[in-house]
Design a protein around this motif. Structure first.
Motif, PDB file in Angstrom:
ATOM      1  N   UNK A  22      22.239   0.800 -35.282  1.00  0.00           N
ATOM      2  CA  UNK A  22      21.432   0.177 -34.221  1.00  0.00           C
ATOM      3  C   UNK A  22      20.135   0.945 -33.992  1.00  0.00           C
ATOM      4  N   UNK A  23      20.139   2.249 -34.325  1.00  0.00           N
ATOM      5  CA  UNK A  23      18.897   3.015 -34.164  1.00  0.00           C
ATOM      6  C   UNK A  23      18.232   3.265 -35.525  1.00  0.00           C
ATOM      7  N   UNK A  24      18.560   2.410 -36.499  1.00  0.00           N
ATOM      8  CA  UNK A  24      17.880   2.460 -37.793  1.00  0.00           C
ATOM      9  C   UNK A  24      18.455   3.462 -38.774  1.00  0.00           C
ATOM     10  N   UNK A  25      19.583   4.079 -38.429  1.00  0.00           N
ATOM     11  CA  UNK A  25      20.189   5.069 -39.328  1.00  0.00           C
ATOM     12  C   UNK A  25      21.078   4.414 -40.365  1.00  0.00           C
ATOM     13  N   UNK A  26      21.607   5.223 -41.293  1.00  0.00           N
ATOM     14  CA  UNK A  26      22.479   4.674 -42.327  1.00  0.00           C
ATOM     15  C   UNK A  26      23.880   4.411 -41.788  1.00  0.00           C
ATOM     16  N   UNK A  27      24.595   3.527 -42.440  1.00  0.00           N
ATOM     17  CA  UNK A  27      25.973   3.252 -42.022  1.00  0.00           C
ATOM     18  C   UNK A  27      26.895   4.406 -42.427  1.00  0.00           C
ATOM     19  N   UNK A  28      26.640   4.980 -43.605  1.00  0.00           N
ATOM     20  CA  UNK A  28      27.489   6.055 -44.127  1.00  0.00           C
ATOM     21  C   UNK A  28      26.702   7.355 -44.199  1.00  0.00           C
ATOM     22  N   UNK A  29      27.402   8.469 -44.005  1.00  0.00           N
ATOM     23  CA  UNK A  29      26.769   9.789 -44.097  1.00  0.00           C
ATOM     24  C   UNK A  29      27.609  10.631 -45.070  1.00  0.00           C
ATOM     25  N   UNK A  30      27.038  10.839 -46.247  1.00  0.00           N
ATOM     26  CA  UNK A  30      27.782  11.478 -47.331  1.00  0.00           C
ATOM     27  C   UNK A  30      28.283  12.871 -46.938  1.00  0.00           C
ATOM     28  N   UNK A  31      27.426  13.679 -46.307  1.00  0.00           N
ATOM     29  CA  UNK A  31      27.805  15.065 -45.982  1.00  0.00           C
ATOM     30  C   UNK A  31      29.000  15.092 -45.027  1.00  0.00           C
ATOM     31  N   UNK A  32      29.013  14.178 -44.101  1.00  0.00           N
ATOM     32  CA  UNK A  32      30.124  14.104 -43.143  1.00  0.00           C
ATOM     33  C   UNK A  32      31.414  13.640 -43.857  1.00  0.00           C
ATOM     34  N   UNK A  33      31.267  12.709 -44.770  1.00  0.00           N
ATOM     35  CA  UNK A  33      32.439  12.235 -45.506  1.00  0.00           C
ATOM     36  C   UNK A  33      33.021  13.357 -46.369  1.00  0.00           C
ATOM     37  N   UNK A  34      32.149  14.202 -46.909  1.00  0.00           N
ATOM     38  CA  UNK A  34      32.632  15.350 -47.697  1.00  0.00           C
ATOM     39  C   UNK A  34      33.468  16.288 -46.823  1.00  0.00           C
ATOM     40  N   UNK A  35      33.059  16.453 -45.555  1.00  0.00           N
ATOM     41  CA  UNK A  35      33.823  17.295 -44.623  1.00  0.00           C
ATOM     42  C   UNK A  35      35.213  16.719 -44.388  1.00  0.00           C
ATOM     43  N   UNK A  36      35.280  15.391 -44.253  1.00  0.00           N
ATOM     44  CA  UNK A  36      36.575  14.734 -44.026  1.00  0.00           C
ATOM     45  C   UNK A  36      37.471  14.940 -45.254  1.00  0.00           C
ATOM     46  N   UNK A  37      36.900  14.766 -46.450  1.00  0.00           N
ATOM     47  CA  UNK A  37      37.680  14.966 -47.680  1.00  0.00           C
ATOM     48  C   UNK A  37      38.167  16.411 -47.768  1.00  0.00           C
ATOM     49  N   UNK A  38      37.300  17.347 -47.408  1.00  0.00           N
ATOM     50  CA  UNK A  38      37.660  18.773 -47.442  1.00  0.00           C
ATOM     51  C   UNK A  38      38.822  19.072 -46.494  1.00  0.00           C
ATOM     52  N   UNK A  39      38.766  18.440 -45.313  1.00  0.00           N
ATOM     53  CA  UNK A  39      39.793  18.637 -44.288  1.00  0.00           C
ATOM     54  C   UNK A  39      41.183  18.278 -44.811  1.00  0.00           C
TER      55      UNK A  39
END
Ligand SMILES: C=C(O[C@@H]1C=C(C(=O)O)C=C[C@H]1O)C(=O)O
Length: 106
Positions: free
Chosen positions: A64-81
């Motif tokens: 809604x504020x023009x950002x991306x739907x997905x954030x790769x760096x954050x997804x990498x953190x989830x995978x690492x977790x």
């Protein structure tokens, strides 16, 4: 460390759900053990549904504020977790991420 790192770093207190913390102390009673599995499945399912809804809300809010739907760096953190669970943990984390994405392009 930010707030989300902190939340992921502290294990959930299962005693408040009426679940024993030490599995070795549980009796060798299949029916009783299955009851605990059923309780855990209910908690896991509820948590997955809530995680999915929150993940979608983050995506909508960011877009809604023009950002991306997905954030790769954050997804990498989830995978690492989830990597402490090995390959299955990776698969599980991927499924959680996919649930939060929903159908792409909407
Ligand atoms: C929820 C977010 O948006 C998306 C969904 C994620 C998730 O489900 O964990 C992680 C990163 C983003 O691709 C976020 O950025 O935190």
């Amino acid at each position: 460390m930010n707030a989300s790192d902190d939340a992921a770093g502290s294990p959930i207190d299962l005693s408040s759900y009426g679940l024993s913390s030490d599995v070795d102390d549980l009796p060798d009673e299949i029916d009783e053990l299955r009851l605990e599995i059923d309780r855990l499945d209910a908690i896991i399912l509820g948590a997955i549904k809530r995680r999915t809804a929150i993940s979608k809300k983050v995506g909508r809010t960011r877009m809604a504020s023009g950002g991306p739907r997905l954030v790769h760096s954050r997804e990498m953190k989830v995978l690492q977790r989830f990597s402490e669970l090995g390959q299955e943990g990776h698969t599980l984390a991927m499924m959680l991420l996919r649930l939060g994405r929903g159908p792409l392009g909407r």
